[in-house]
Design a protein around this motif. Structure first.
Motif, PDB file in Angstrom:
ATOM      1  N   VAL A 142       1.031  -1.285   0.059  1.00 22.61           N
ATOM      2  CA  VAL A 142       0.001  -0.024   0.097  1.00 22.61           C
ATOM      3  C   VAL A 142       1.194   1.284   0.047  1.00 22.61           C
ATOM      4  CG1 VAL A 142      -1.713  -1.259   1.254  1.00 22.61           C
ATOM      5  CG2 VAL A 142       0.020   0.305   2.472  1.00 22.61           C
ATOM      6  N   VAL A 143       0.427   2.094  -0.687  1.00 22.99           N
ATOM      7  CA  VAL A 143       0.871   3.536  -0.732  1.00 22.99           C
ATOM      8  C   VAL A 143      -0.184   4.639   0.348  1.00 22.99           C
ATOM      9  CG1 VAL A 143       1.872   5.546  -1.607  1.00 22.99           C
ATOM     10  CG2 VAL A 143       2.187   3.237  -2.745  1.00 22.99           C
ATOM     11  N   THR A 144       0.455   5.284   1.179  1.00 24.09           N
ATOM     12  CA  THR A 144      -0.230   6.180   2.150  1.00 24.09           C
ATOM     13  C   THR A 144       0.303   7.405   2.214  1.00 24.09           C
ATOM     14  OG1 THR A 144       0.675   5.688   4.282  1.00 24.09           O
ATOM     15  CG2 THR A 144      -0.818   4.041   3.392  1.00 24.09           C
ATOM     16  N   VAL A 145      -0.513   8.379   2.372  1.00 17.96           N
ATOM     17  CA  VAL A 145      -0.147   9.755   2.953  1.00 17.96           C
ATOM     18  C   VAL A 145      -0.491  10.231   3.983  1.00 17.96           C
ATOM     19  CG1 VAL A 145      -0.051  12.247   1.919  1.00 17.96           C
ATOM     20  CG2 VAL A 145       0.015  10.155   0.164  1.00 17.96           C
ATOM     21  N   GLY A 146       0.315  10.936   5.061  1.00 24.16           N
ATOM     22  CA  GLY A 146      -0.038  11.002   6.140  1.00 24.16           C
ATOM     23  C   GLY A 146      -1.244  12.593   6.048  1.00 24.16           C
ATOM     24  N   ARG A 147      -1.943  12.548   6.736  1.00 24.42           N
ATOM     25  CA  ARG A 147      -3.277  13.326   6.646  1.00 24.42           C
ATOM     26  C   ARG A 147      -3.356  14.373   8.010  1.00 24.42           C
ATOM     27  NH1 ARG A 147      -9.232  12.476   6.857  1.00 24.42           N
ATOM     28  NH2 ARG A 147      -9.972  14.309   5.570  1.00 24.42           N
ATOM     29  N   ARG A 148      -3.455  13.838   9.299  1.00 28.53           N
ATOM     30  CA  ARG A 148      -4.011  14.770  10.307  1.00 28.53           C
ATOM     31  C   ARG A 148      -3.410  14.312  11.461  1.00 28.53           C
ATOM     32  NH1 ARG A 148     -10.381  14.234  10.988  1.00 28.53           N
ATOM     33  NH2 ARG A 148     -10.597  11.940  10.358  1.00 28.53           N
ATOM     34  N   ARG A 149      -3.040  15.178  12.337  1.00 27.65           N
ATOM     35  CA  ARG A 149      -2.356  14.775  13.676  1.00 27.65           C
ATOM     36  C   ARG A 149      -3.361  14.531  14.827  1.00 27.65           C
ATOM     37  NH1 ARG A 149       1.019  18.880  15.770  1.00 27.65           N
ATOM     38  NH2 ARG A 149      -0.777  20.447  15.099  1.00 27.65           N
ATOM     39  N   PHE A 150      -2.926  13.551  15.872  1.00 26.83           N
ATOM     40  CA  PHE A 150      -3.800  13.346  16.690  1.00 26.83           C
ATOM     41  C   PHE A 150      -3.179  12.835  17.953  1.00 26.83           C
ATOM     42  CE2 PHE A 150      -2.953   9.042  14.743  1.00 26.83           C
ATOM     43  CZ  PHE A 150      -2.621   8.333  15.473  1.00 26.83           C
ATOM     44  N   ARG A 151      -3.790  12.998  19.293  1.00 26.68           N
ATOM     45  CA  ARG A 151      -3.205  12.356  20.637  1.00 26.68           C
ATOM     46  C   ARG A 151      -4.013  10.984  20.993  1.00 26.68           C
ATOM     47  NH1 ARG A 151       0.160  14.885  23.700  1.00 26.68           N
ATOM     48  NH2 ARG A 151      -0.361  17.139  22.503  1.00 26.68           N
ATOM     49  N   VAL A 152      -3.572  10.110  21.322  1.00 23.11           N
ATOM     50  CA  VAL A 152      -3.967   9.097  21.989  1.00 23.11           C
ATOM     51  C   VAL A 152      -4.488   9.244  23.285  1.00 23.11           C
ATOM     52  CG1 VAL A 152      -3.785   6.532  22.731  1.00 23.11           C
ATOM     53  CG2 VAL A 152      -2.635   7.387  20.714  1.00 23.11           C
ATOM     54  N   VAL A 153      -5.862   9.012  23.409  1.00 23.54           N
ATOM     55  CA  VAL A 153      -6.369   9.048  24.631  1.00 23.54           C
ATOM     56  C   VAL A 153      -6.370   7.827  25.538  1.00 23.54           C
ATOM     57  CG1 VAL A 153      -8.657   9.781  25.837  1.00 23.54           C
ATOM     58  CG2 VAL A 153      -7.874  11.197  23.880  1.00 23.54           C
ATOM     59  N   ALA A 154      -6.905   6.922  24.790  1.00 23.89           N
ATOM     60  CA  ALA A 154      -6.997   5.437  25.407  1.00 23.89           C
ATOM     61  C   ALA A 154      -7.010   4.392  24.323  1.00 23.89           C
ATOM     62  CB  ALA A 154      -8.304   5.428  26.346  1.00 23.89           C
ATOM     63  N   ILE A 155      -6.347   3.250  24.475  1.00 26.91           N
ATOM     64  CA  ILE A 155      -6.562   2.134  23.871  1.00 26.91           C
ATOM     65  C   ILE A 155      -7.774   1.637  23.706  1.00 26.91           C
ATOM     66  CG2 ILE A 155      -5.658  -0.266  23.164  1.00 26.91           C
ATOM     67  CD1 ILE A 155      -3.323   2.052  22.772  1.00 26.91           C
ATOM     68  N   GLY A 156      -8.243   1.213  22.424  1.00 25.61           N
ATOM     69  CA  GLY A 156      -9.766   0.693  22.264  1.00 25.61           C
ATOM     70  C   GLY A 156     -10.047  -0.567  22.901  1.00 25.61           C
ATOM     71  N   ALA A 157     -11.204  -0.815  23.048  1.00 19.32           N
ATOM     72  CA  ALA A 157     -11.672  -2.082  23.596  1.00 19.32           C
ATOM     73  C   ALA A 157     -11.306  -3.253  22.508  1.00 19.32           C
ATOM     74  CB  ALA A 157     -13.195  -2.174  24.095  1.00 19.32           C
ATOM     75  N   ASP A 158     -11.015  -4.695  22.854  1.00 16.97           N
ATOM     76  CA  ASP A 158     -10.548  -5.648  21.960  1.00 16.97           C
ATOM     77  C   ASP A 158     -11.521  -6.283  21.285  1.00 16.97           C
ATOM     78  OD1 ASP A 158      -8.869  -8.449  22.548  1.00 16.97           O
ATOM     79  OD2 ASP A 158      -8.845  -7.172  20.673  1.00 16.97           O
ATOM     80  N   THR A 159     -12.413  -5.290  20.335  1.00 18.26           N
ATOM     81  CA  THR A 159     -13.303  -5.649  19.534  1.00 18.26           C
ATOM     82  C   THR A 159     -12.876  -5.941  18.130  1.00 18.26           C
ATOM     83  OG1 THR A 159     -14.157  -3.392  18.996  1.00 18.26           O
ATOM     84  CG2 THR A 159     -15.007  -4.801  20.904  1.00 18.26           C
ATOM     85  N   HIS A 160     -11.859  -5.736  17.632  1.00 17.88           N
ATOM     86  CA  HIS A 160     -11.347  -5.892  16.491  1.00 17.88           C
ATOM     87  C   HIS A 160     -10.015  -6.828  16.484  1.00 17.88           C
ATOM     88  CE1 HIS A 160     -13.902  -2.213  15.750  1.00 17.88           C
ATOM     89  NE2 HIS A 160     -14.049  -2.641  14.732  1.00 17.88           N
ATOM     90  N   PRO A 161      -9.745  -7.360  15.287  1.00 25.22           N
ATOM     91  CA  PRO A 161      -8.315  -7.913  15.299  1.00 25.22           C
ATOM     92  C   PRO A 161      -7.271  -7.049  15.429  1.00 25.22           C
ATOM     93  CG  PRO A 161      -9.489  -8.223  13.234  1.00 25.22           C
ATOM     94  CD  PRO A 161     -10.606  -7.315  14.176  1.00 25.22           C
ATOM     95  N   TYR A 162      -7.490  -5.766  15.179  1.00 26.98           N
ATOM     96  CA  TYR A 162      -6.222  -5.076  14.992  1.00 26.98           C
ATOM     97  C   TYR A 162      -6.588  -3.976  16.156  1.00 26.98           C
ATOM     98  CZ  TYR A 162     -10.094  -3.102  11.798  1.00 26.98           C
ATOM     99  OH  TYR A 162     -10.948  -2.587  11.386  1.00 26.98           O
ATOM    100  N   LEU A 163      -5.608  -3.059  16.364  1.00 27.94           N
ATOM    101  CA  LEU A 163      -5.705  -2.062  17.683  1.00 27.94           C
ATOM    102  C   LEU A 163      -6.668  -1.016  17.103  1.00 27.94           C
ATOM    103  CD1 LEU A 163      -4.304  -1.393  20.319  1.00 27.94           C
ATOM    104  CD2 LEU A 163      -2.658   0.171  18.928  1.00 27.94           C
TER     105      LEU A 163
END
Length: 236
Positions: A101-122
């Motif tokens: 894949v080719v991606t381009v950086g878009r917008r900055r963020f700050r992590v507030v909390a790790i999500g609940a384990d409802t997906h196989p990925y983070l």
């Protein structure tokens, strides 16, 4: 409550506007790519890139639950707090199910909390950092000084460099290019990514570039810690 986005931990720092190619082979991140491709055109095809702190990305073996390092959950202390979303621009599925894949950086963020384990990925709850204004007069004054310092630095580091064949006019774009291109430590790149505004980032870059150029002129070496130089390239 902040936005919930998929998050991809990597050993690199992504900046807005910068291109990041990735080879996706882990099954959980293959699922992430498939989920993003399946979203409608009205939704952003993006995920968060957050940098792993040194040591965690090379962890091996099993944890106390018997899971391997790749399967074990990511904890907040393993990650830097500020990240940048990566927007999918090109997706190539390989015959065995992996993706380039080719991606381009878009917008900055700050992590507030790790999500609940409802997906196989983070996933993570994030708060978006404010967009930076391009018309700031202080940034407009600083940008030419940073560009001059960056040219001096590149001439000492790589005289044949083609990085500045096309110089961005926008001070914010220039600040992100310098942050991503200069041979800085991960901590320094994270400081630049998390800068509250373009002027602050440019001031910091001017200081760092003058330091690097001074050292290069004296000893022809860049003061990057051996631990950073030893970091493996993230294959995903």
């Amino acid at each position: 409550m902040g936005a919930i986005i998929p998050v991809f931990p990597l050993g690199t720092v992504l900046f807005p506007g910068l291109v990041l190619p990735l080879h996706i082979f882990e099954e959980r991140y293959r699922t992430l790519v498939r989920d993003l491709v399946a979203t409608t055109d009205d939704e952003p095809h993006e995920f968060g890139v957050v940098t792993l702190r040194y040591g965690w990305e090379v962890a091996t073996g099993e944890d106390d639950t018997g899971r391997t390092a790749d399967e074990a959950p990511i904890t907040p202390e393993q990650l830097y707090a500020v990240g940048c979303t990566a927007e999918l621009r090109q997706v190539t599925e390989l015959p065995d199910g992996r993706f380039d894949v080719v991606t381009v950086g878009r917008r900055r963020f700050r992590v507030v909390a790790i999500g609940a384990d409802t997906h196989p990925y983070l996933t993570a709850e994030v708060e978006w950092l404010p967009d930076e204004e391009s018309g700031d007069p202080v940034s407009a004054l600083l940008a030419p000084r940073v560009l001059t310092a960056f040219r001096t630095y590149l001439d000492l580091l790589r005289p044949d460099s083609e990085v500045l064949d096309q110089v961005p006019d926008d001070p914010t774009v220039l600040s992100h290019l310098v942050a991503a291109t200069a041979q800085l430590t991960t901590e320094e790149r994270q400081e630049l990514l998390g800068a509250p505004d373009t002027a602050t980032r440019l001031r910091t870059e001017l200081r760092l570039l003058n330091r690097e150029a001074g050292l290069l002129a004296k000893v022809r070496a860049v003061p990057v810690p051996l631990s950073d130089l030893a970091r493996p390239v993230s294959p995903n």
